[in-house]
Write an enzyme that holds these catalytic residues in place. Structure first.
Site, mmCIF file in Angstrom:
data_model
loop_
_atom_site.group_PDB
_atom_site.id
_atom_site.type_symbol
_atom_site.label_atom_id
_atom_site.label_comp_id
_atom_site.label_asym_id
_atom_site.label_seq_id
_atom_site.Cartn_x
_atom_site.Cartn_y
_atom_site.Cartn_z
ATOM 1 N N ASP A 187 9.803 -13.598 7.621
ATOM 2 C CA ASP A 187 9.438 -12.138 6.870
ATOM 3 C C ASP A 187 9.514 -11.393 7.897
ATOM 4 O OD1 ASP A 187 6.655 -11.249 5.422
ATOM 5 O OD2 ASP A 187 5.493 -11.056 7.307
ATOM 6 N N ASN A 233 10.256 -8.518 2.720
ATOM 7 C CA ASN A 233 10.133 -9.539 2.599
ATOM 8 C C ASN A 233 10.519 -10.683 1.239
ATOM 9 O OD1 ASN A 233 7.142 -8.810 3.095
ATOM 10 N ND2 ASN A 233 7.064 -11.275 2.555
ATOM 11 N N TRP A 274 1.789 1.738 17.600
ATOM 12 C CA TRP A 274 1.908 1.260 16.029
ATOM 13 C C TRP A 274 1.171 2.432 15.422
ATOM 14 C CZ3 TRP A 274 3.144 -3.471 14.101
ATOM 15 C CH2 TRP A 274 1.828 -3.812 12.968
ATOM 16 N N ASP A 331 10.162 -8.287 7.359
ATOM 17 C CA ASP A 331 9.893 -7.002 6.074
ATOM 18 C C ASP A 331 11.186 -6.023 5.894
ATOM 19 O OD1 ASP A 331 8.452 -6.991 3.562
ATOM 20 O OD2 ASP A 331 6.776 -6.607 4.232
ATOM 21 N N TRP A 335 -1.613 -4.392 10.413
ATOM 22 C CA TRP A 335 -2.054 -5.502 10.400
ATOM 23 C C TRP A 335 -2.227 -5.674 12.021
ATOM 24 C CZ3 TRP A 335 2.847 -8.309 9.786
ATOM 25 C CH2 TRP A 335 3.269 -10.111 9.590
ATOM 26 N N GLY A 343 2.414 -6.168 -1.736
ATOM 27 C CA GLY A 343 1.240 -7.209 -2.552
ATOM 28 C C GLY A 343 3.283 -8.752 -2.653
ATOM 29 N N GLY A 344 4.148 -8.579 -1.816
ATOM 30 C CA GLY A 344 5.269 -9.162 -1.414
ATOM 31 C C GLY A 344 4.197 -10.463 -0.952
ATOM 32 N N GLU A 345 3.066 -10.520 -0.229
ATOM 33 C CA GLU A 345 2.567 -11.786 -0.023
ATOM 34 C C GLU A 345 1.509 -12.579 -1.382
ATOM 35 O OE1 GLU A 345 3.723 -10.476 3.328
ATOM 36 O OE2 GLU A 345 2.511 -9.796 2.745
#
Length: 632
Positions: free
Chosen positions: A327, A278, A498, A329, A562, A191-193
């Site tokens: 960002d 981040n 990925w 992270d 993402w 939930g960093g955003e």
């Protein structure tokens, strides 16, 4: 060969010494190469298998043995766990867990589908992914999206206990795979955003009772850090409460530093290793103390922690990107290995960070040994100061130096990083690390954003694109010498790579591509030996196991994450882009922005524009595919 023997002997000693410390069940099962008993293969996170039936010579004959549809679309990260005759697989939301019978063509032994509040979906930043379950002591541990940690009976799927680890109405979610150490199951937070405050928490495996919680920001007492005994760069931190002082006002309370990546463990040193993400918001100006970068490290975001698993107390810390402005992270896996550096055998931790630098540290002391770029296009910093451990930032690519509402162009890597959470692999036979990477740059424009609990707290518009003056693709798969900090070889890929990598004792490695290919390669030089296109893009991790005397390769395909958020969330046209843009910064306007105001290049926090052609090569679909060699 002497060097290899030293690695094998030291690895055996580590296992013997750790038997009384680590979870006995996990150690026993990971020591048996027939199993794939933990998401990263072993406590050290090496993603290496001693199985050697599949070789450089015969891998070209690999073929699908059987497959299984998960019944869920969206991105399938993580991978199967195999213990004996049972394979455990998981899905993105709704977070179904299946136990499959390997002795009966993958028959479903049991299925667990949790009931959870689907209002969690809109607060999941970058797809509804889950990185897998943990299995130990007869239990399956699942970290659900809605912050519920649940323990299931491994034989029946019956719920044994469950506990809440966070609150999705505040933007907190769960996507990371748990790790069982001793009698504790460790779980992080996402939930960093959304301006959440990151933490790692230990729960008792039998009761679900919380044992300790270590926050990523705030007073030392909350971070479980003692400035007189916890070290950084080999020296005591000294100054108290840097997790408060390096933030303006009370910004640390919404400071991010989430823990949604991977956790590793050294049974001999009895230390758990993980990284924090981040700082919130993506706008560095709002996180600056007195508008001074030197005062604004935003500790302890972007930090590798080494902690005692019994108490959570931090032994050492290393902050890779102080005052992150891009960002980058810091949650990527920390792989443990024994390497010879400058003629001296060292117990090391190797981290391939989103910021484009590969770090080799002494895992006992936290001393920085090597720090080099693992993609030559990285330009936001020239190098890492080996005395201080800090990056030497280039002001041209500093989003803080350029200022708010200024579009800083040509920053490499992009916010997707040179590598995101997709785990690399180590091979003790070659002494090299095999790394899935992204080859992207970005334009980054920060702006003022207001915090509201449960609403996005981003504060930047980002557009990503392939690195210029390069091979034109968006990914590379590389072999890296972490003792020297050198790329040994590199294979270009059309899209960002990925998937998690795998290496084996047969001299063969594996990885997957966003188009959906499972690829096998020669560990020595990267020569492609085999490829097979699975039903959907691969963002899962390649695993291997043995059953009834035969080695198998297994992978979950299902495009998303993402990098694949455009396909997963339908952000493939300008109207979808506009809807996302409105969601991530509703404070910007006098009402909703229109499709004409926003292009697809900035949708999905910038990832959609970079991968706009992905739909030409694959589509959604969650499928497990298992591969075998033909019987003689």
């Amino acid at each position: 060969m002497k060097w290899l023997a030293r690695i094998l002997v030291s690895g055996a000693a580590l296992t013997i010494a750790g038997t009384a410390l680590a979870n006995d069940d996990t150690l026993t099962k990971t020591k048996d190469p027939k199993n794939w008993a933990i998401q990263l293969g072993n406590y050290e996170g090496q993603r290496y298998s001693p199985l050697d039936q599949i070789t450089v010579e015969n891998v070209k004959s690999l073929r699908p043995a059987w497959s299984f549809s998960t019944g869920v679309l969206r991105g399938h990260e993580g991978g199967p766990i195999v213990i004996g005759d049972t394979m455990y697989i998981h899905t993105p939301v709704p977070n179904i867990v299946y136990a499959l019978d390997l002795a009966n063509e993958g028959r479903v032994k049991w299925k667990y589908e949790p009931r959870q509040d689907l209002n969690v979906i809109p607060v999941m930043c970058c797809d509804t992914v889950n990185r897998g379950v943990a299995v130990a002591d007869g239990k399956v541990f699942l970290a659900q999206a809605d912050n519920t940690l649940v323990a299931l009976n491994a034989d029946s799927g019956q719920e044994l206990w469950k506990v809440k680890n966070g609150d999705h109405t505040r933007g907190e979610t769960l996507t990371a795979a748990p790790l069982v150490v001793k009698d504790k199951v460790l779980v992080g937070i996402s939930g960093g955003e959304f301006g959440v405050r990151g933490h790692l928490t230990a729960y008792n495996t039998e009761s679900g009772e919380m044992v300790w919680r270590a926050y990523s920001t705030g007073p030392d007492a909350d971070v479980l850090l003692d400035p007189q005994t916890t070290t950084m760069m080999g020296k005591p931190i000294g100054e108290a409460d840097l997790g408060v002082k390096t933030w303006p006002g009370e910004e640390w309370k919404i400071g991010g530093g989430t823990t949604w990546g991977w956790y590793t463990y050294d049974p001999e040193l009895d230390l758990v290793y993980y990284g924090t993400g981040n700082p919130g918001t993506w706008n560095p100006v709002q996180r600056a103390v007195d508008n001074d970068r030197a005062k604004s490290d935003n500790k302890w975001s972007m930090t590798i922690f080494a902690r005692n698993p019994d108490t959570g107390q931090a032994k050492w810390v290393y902050q890779k990107t102080p005052f992150d402005e891009w960002d980058f992270d810091g949650v990527n896996e920390n792989i443990l290995a024994d390497l010879t550096i400058d003629g001296q055998e060292r117990k090391v931790l190797v981290n391939f960070d989103r910021n484009g630098f590969a770090y080799t540290l002494d895992r006992e002391t936290g001393e920085l040994l090597v720090a080099k770029k693992f993609d030559p296009v990285v330009n936001w910093a020239t190098d890492i100061d080996m005395e201080t451990g800090r990056p030497n930032v280039v002001d041209q690519y500093s989003t803080f130096a350029q200022g708010e509402d200024t579009n800083t162009k040509g920053v490499c890597p992009a916010a997707l990083g040179t590598k995101d959470q997709q785990p690399a692999a180590f091979n003790p036979q070659t002494g090299l690390f095999y790394v899935p990477t992204n080859h992207l740059c970005m334009d980054y424009e920060p702006f003022q954003v207001a915090y509201t609990a449960g609403q996005p707290y981003v504060g930047a518009t980002v557009a990503m694109y392939p690195a210029p003056n390069s091979h034109g693709g968006m990914g590379n798969f590389i072999a890296f010498d972490a003792a020297k900090g050198e790329i040994v070889w590199s294979k270009p890929e059309r899209f960002a790579v990925w998937s998690g990598a795998l290496t084996t004792a047969g001299g063969v490695g594996f990885y997957g591509t966003l188009e959906g290919y499972l690829k096998a390669f020669d560990l020595k030089d990267g020569t492609e030996l085999y490829k097979f296109k699975t039903p959907s893009g691969i963002i899962g991790n390649i695993n291997t196991y043995e059953h009834n005397g035969k080695q198998y390769i297994a992978v979950l395909s299902g495009v998303g994450g993402w990098a694949g958020i455009g396909l997963a969330a339908g952000l493939t046209d300008e109207s979808a882009a506009a809807g996302w843009h409105e969601a991530v910064h509703p404070e910007r306007g006098q009402g909703p922005e229109t499709a004409a105001d926003v292009t697809v290049d900035t949708a999905g926090l910038g990832a959609v524009g970079a991968h706009r052609q992905l739909s030409d090569y694959t589509q959604l679909g969650g499928v497990l595919t298992v591969f075998e060699l033909p019987s003689n």
